[in-house]
Design an enzyme around this catalytic site. Sequence first.
Site, PDB file in Angstrom:
ATOM      1  CB  CYS A   1      -0.956  -0.050   1.188  1.00  0.00           C
ATOM      2  SG  CYS A   1      -2.310   1.120   1.158  1.00  0.00           S
ATOM      3  CG  HIS A   2      -0.103   4.913   1.540  1.00  0.00           C
ATOM      4  ND1 HIS A   2      -1.346   4.337   1.501  1.00  0.00           N
ATOM      5  CD2 HIS A   2      -0.223   6.123   0.951  1.00  0.00           C
ATOM      6  CE1 HIS A   2      -2.196   5.167   0.916  1.00  0.00           C
ATOM      7  NE2 HIS A   2      -1.543   6.256   0.566  1.00  0.00           N
TER       8      HIS A   2
END
Length: 171
Positions: free
Chosen positions: A104-105
């Site tokens: 994800c991030h």
Amino acid sequence: MSKHIAVVLTDSFEDIEYTDPAKAFKEQGHSLTTIEKVKGKTVTGKQGEARVEIDASIDEVDSSQFDALFIPGGFSPDQLRADERYIHFAKEFMEDQKPVFAICHGPQLLISAEALNNRDVTGYQSIMIDLKNAGANVHDKEVVVCGNQLVTSRKPDDLPAFTRESLKLLS
């Protein structure tokens, strides 16, 4: 053979992006050390479902103590990359060719470590342009494995593929 995995996270990590892989890693006999600024602190996921007690302070650890690095997503990686200690820690894993798992991030920390040039990666939709600007070869796929080192995924829906490929690198 079991591996020792460093996990960098702070408040507002994406709950399931930590809990699901962590459970799978432990089930396969690997050990995890959670790392934040304050040892003993309890950090909370952004969904409020997961609470994780921190095992070690970033000031107490060195990348040489670990076999792999795991960076869960959510807002945690963006907060961590504001601190040079985490950037240096992540960069060492990349330079030493140790496995790094970022979902994800999570790759935001690797962007700040300037460790993604010419690497095949993916990440959350909102950071795709950042990955590209960091010199990475960006792919919109559920999981991207770069060499025998880096595993990245986009979002919680990609967790089965992310965990599967991460476990392969640990075996």
